[in-house]
Design a protein around this motif. Sequence first.
Motif, PDB file in Angstrom:
ATOM      1  N   UNK A  71      -4.914 -12.523  -7.306  1.00  0.00           N
ATOM      2  CA  UNK A  71      -3.881 -13.282  -8.006  1.00  0.00           C
ATOM      3  C   UNK A  71      -3.102 -12.360  -8.943  1.00  0.00           C
ATOM      4  N   UNK A  72      -2.229 -11.497  -8.416  1.00  0.00           N
ATOM      5  CA  UNK A  72      -1.454 -10.604  -9.286  1.00  0.00           C
ATOM      6  C   UNK A  72      -0.583 -11.399 -10.251  1.00  0.00           C
ATOM      7  N   UNK A  73      -0.602 -10.982 -11.495  1.00  0.00           N
ATOM      8  CA  UNK A  73       0.079 -11.735 -12.555  1.00  0.00           C
ATOM      9  C   UNK A  73       1.513 -11.263 -12.739  1.00  0.00           C
ATOM     10  N   UNK A  74       2.303 -12.136 -13.338  1.00  0.00           N
ATOM     11  CA  UNK A  74       3.675 -11.827 -13.726  1.00  0.00           C
ATOM     12  C   UNK A  74       3.839 -12.201 -15.196  1.00  0.00           C
ATOM     13  N   UNK A  75       4.363 -11.263 -15.985  1.00  0.00           N
ATOM     14  CA  UNK A  75       4.625 -11.502 -17.396  1.00  0.00           C
ATOM     15  C   UNK A  75       6.136 -11.496 -17.627  1.00  0.00           C
TER      16      UNK A  75
ATOM     17  N   UNK B 201      10.995  -9.415 -16.553  1.00  0.00           N
ATOM     18  CA  UNK B 201       9.831  -9.864 -15.795  1.00  0.00           C
ATOM     19  C   UNK B 201       9.092  -8.665 -15.221  1.00  0.00           C
ATOM     20  N   UNK B 202       7.783  -8.646 -15.427  1.00  0.00           N
ATOM     21  CA  UNK B 202       6.926  -7.557 -14.974  1.00  0.00           C
ATOM     22  C   UNK B 202       5.872  -8.117 -14.029  1.00  0.00           C
ATOM     23  N   UNK B 203       5.714  -7.498 -12.859  1.00  0.00           N
ATOM     24  CA  UNK B 203       4.719  -7.929 -11.879  1.00  0.00           C
ATOM     25  C   UNK B 203       3.665  -6.850 -11.678  1.00  0.00           C
ATOM     26  N   UNK B 204       2.405  -7.286 -11.601  1.00  0.00           N
ATOM     27  CA  UNK B 204       1.293  -6.375 -11.366  1.00  0.00           C
ATOM     28  C   UNK B 204       1.270  -5.897  -9.907  1.00  0.00           C
ATOM     29  N   UNK B 205       0.363  -4.952  -9.669  1.00  0.00           N
ATOM     30  CA  UNK B 205       0.104  -4.473  -8.310  1.00  0.00           C
ATOM     31  C   UNK B 205      -0.240  -5.645  -7.394  1.00  0.00           C
ATOM     32  N   UNK B 206       0.278  -5.612  -6.197  1.00  0.00           N
ATOM     33  CA  UNK B 206      -0.011  -6.675  -5.243  1.00  0.00           C
ATOM     34  C   UNK B 206      -0.069  -6.099  -3.836  1.00  0.00           C
ATOM     35  N   UNK B 207      -0.674  -6.852  -2.935  1.00  0.00           N
ATOM     36  CA  UNK B 207      -0.719  -6.478  -1.528  1.00  0.00           C
ATOM     37  C   UNK B 207      -0.102  -7.594  -0.708  1.00  0.00           C
ATOM     38  N   UNK B 208       0.675  -7.229   0.290  1.00  0.00           N
ATOM     39  CA  UNK B 208       1.431  -8.195   1.079  1.00  0.00           C
ATOM     40  C   UNK B 208       1.015  -8.109   2.535  1.00  0.00           C
TER      41      UNK B 208
ATOM     42  N   UNK C  75       2.273  -2.864  -2.248  1.00  0.00           N
ATOM     43  CA  UNK C  75       3.469  -2.609  -3.039  1.00  0.00           C
ATOM     44  C   UNK C  75       3.036  -2.505  -4.486  1.00  0.00           C
ATOM     45  N   UNK C  76       3.666  -1.616  -5.242  1.00  0.00           N
ATOM     46  CA  UNK C  76       3.211  -1.332  -6.597  1.00  0.00           C
ATOM     47  C   UNK C  76       3.778  -2.273  -7.631  1.00  0.00           C
ATOM     48  N   UNK C  77       3.640  -1.871  -8.874  1.00  0.00           N
ATOM     49  CA  UNK C  77       4.130  -2.668  -9.991  1.00  0.00           C
ATOM     50  C   UNK C  77       5.664  -2.648 -10.007  1.00  0.00           C
ATOM     51  N   UNK C  78       6.250  -3.732 -10.459  1.00  0.00           N
ATOM     52  CA  UNK C  78       7.713  -3.821 -10.532  1.00  0.00           C
ATOM     53  C   UNK C  78       8.142  -4.377 -11.877  1.00  0.00           C
ATOM     54  N   UNK C  79       9.369  -4.054 -12.227  1.00  0.00           N
ATOM     55  CA  UNK C  79       9.965  -4.565 -13.457  1.00  0.00           C
ATOM     56  C   UNK C  79      11.400  -4.961 -13.173  1.00  0.00           C
TER      57      UNK C  79
END
Length: 738
Positions: free
Chosen positions: A539-543, A566-573, A584-588
């Motif tokens: 459950x990758x989080x978004x702040x 908005x910041x998103x944690x590491x996630x897998x798709x 896919x890595x962290x995004x801002x």
Amino acid sequence: MKSVLTIFFILYVLCGWSQEVASGQIMDADSNTPVEFVTVYNLTRDIHAHTDVAGKFQLKDTQIGDSIFVSMVGYERRQFVVETETDWNISLTSAPVELSQVVITPEINTLNKIKQVDLKLNPVNSSQEILRKVPGLFIAQHAGGGKAEQIFLRGFDIDHGTDIQITADGIPVNMVSHAHGQGYADLHFLIPETVQGVDFGKGPYYAEKGNFTTAGYVDFNTFDRISESNVKIEGGRFNTMRTVSMIDLIKGNQNSDAYIATEYLLSDGPFDSPQNFNRLNLFGKYHVKMGNDFLTMQASTFQSKWDASGQIPIRAVESGQIDRFGAIDDTEGGETSRQNFLIDYTSSFDNGDFMETKAFVSKYDFELYSNFTFFLDDPVNGDQIRQKESRTIYGIQSSYNHGTQMASGDLTLIAGAGFRYDDIDGVELSHTRNRTETLDSIALADIDEFNGFAFANATWELNQWMFNLGVRADHFRMEEVDFLQPTYSRKSASQAIISPKLNIVYKPTDNWQLYAKSGRGFHSNDTRVVLREQGQNTLPAAWGYDFGTVYRPFNRLFIDVAYWELYLEQEFVYVGDAGIVEPSGRTKRTGVDVGINYQLSDQLFIYSNLNYADPSALDETEGNDFIPLAPTFTSIGGLTYQGKNLSGSIRYRYIKDRAANEDNSVIAEGYFLSDVNIAYDRPAWTISLAIENVFDVDWREAQFDTESRLANETESVSEIHFTPGVPFFFKAGLAVKF
């Protein structure tokens, strides 16, 4: 979690002691039914209240002689002096829509009120227009009209719904662990003419909104009651025909209502190979008042079939092998169906509290044939794939709303809990040929996914201030049986996430509001990602946070501005098209949203929204940190005329060129399009004309940087593959009312 509950308790205690309050109920004068969300404003003491689902309200510290203002979009404004402090029975009469009917009060989603003006002036009449009602949201169709649209919002290429929660009357539209992609949201089961309101919010700031609420959420609400029956038929270019009917089944009963709506659509589209697209929708709803309680039941069934030309490479068009509306593999297409059943029960209590419980079951089937790479992997048979699944979704949610009016402010407490369970059978990815022959099975599994949740909200209104504190807890359990493994094995994983929210609104004057929103949200990863990438984040989080303002310089002008991040944690798709896992890595993302709504005269309205975003991948080097297809600048706007009988609008939408790959070496072209709607309305009938792409612009609706190989090529080529946008298109309609 304990600290959050402690804050909720402190808020309650801080409110002090109860006071005597004024109370009443507001009804629609024509139908004698309760009107929800009406603003009741005490001008003398600068305090306000809103009506609940029963049309009831309570207004604290109100005394005889106070001046009261009552307002709701689409109704005549009422103003009166208080003569008695209890049992106000107020009837509102329908009236032409005006921006002056929107009242700025301290609340999280003031923009929703302004958007209702546009919805009443320009009702949706196609499935594509439904989502476009959200400011800054763009869509693209790239598979013959039957596939869920690709969505863009706030610097996101959301694909088909990975980062936006979409619901219809509370029924979830997003599909978890879908055969085509995580969060797949096919909204085509919703008949546009049944839509009464659109509730939306951007960002992860709302405790009652869960999975996929990162970029935001959209909830469509259908009519409980229709004022008259009608039948409409439309016809247009490309062998397009559409019929819609809404039949009132109970007339003259003030306590209950029932209606049935149908939609049937046929179209070949502008393509060289006809789409043979058809869609059938049936929808029924029953609503009854039982004392202080309300019961709503609804059922719907939907099915759709289509052929598609798919995405085509630029080189094939430029060489003359095909034209813009040609195809490399015209055997693409699919079929899908969905049946929904919902029960909604609301109990309204004498003290103004109410409890609402929704329970639903949904049966869904999906089959899609696509070919993105043509002959890249199989030079002999081609690369066509089939994605297929059959699922049943069960869910229930119950929430309790308690309001207390105190000396130091109004406190509203909302608490709720529920679950959603997806039983997914035969999630398949296969290599096929000509849509008739199965060559290889790439993936085949059964998936079970359970999401249990609870949430709580405390909203404290203190004079010009509003403080909203929320928290949400979600627990997921995911299970998979992979039928392509040599031995039977059921894999499972569980994870939970806590999502706090804090929102503050300040209203310095009656015409100006400032707000700060903050919160944590998430989108769940596909079950196949979680179980095949052991130890990775489920459950990758978004702040995120928003700082914004809504300002009314004068009565008929609204300006809204928001800066957000908005910041998103590491996630897998899980990539359903290829049956593989891609990290896919962290995004801002940071951006600015600007909106202007202006009523030029009693009949003329103008609006425009401008949305800037700066999306970037945080784990990549500078110059290689672009997020493919993420929009950086979009704008929508238009001019609307609303006369006694004649109405119409001209609207535009614009999206700027954007990166199609990580280093910005391949560009997805932007576009500027204009549409026109005209309608002439009489008591017994309405005629209408809708024109899309008035200036016949050549544009690319969906675009991807894809590596492919054509049948006559020895080497593959990576370049833009696109679906051509609709050229000049018109449809005319006649509706008969009875």
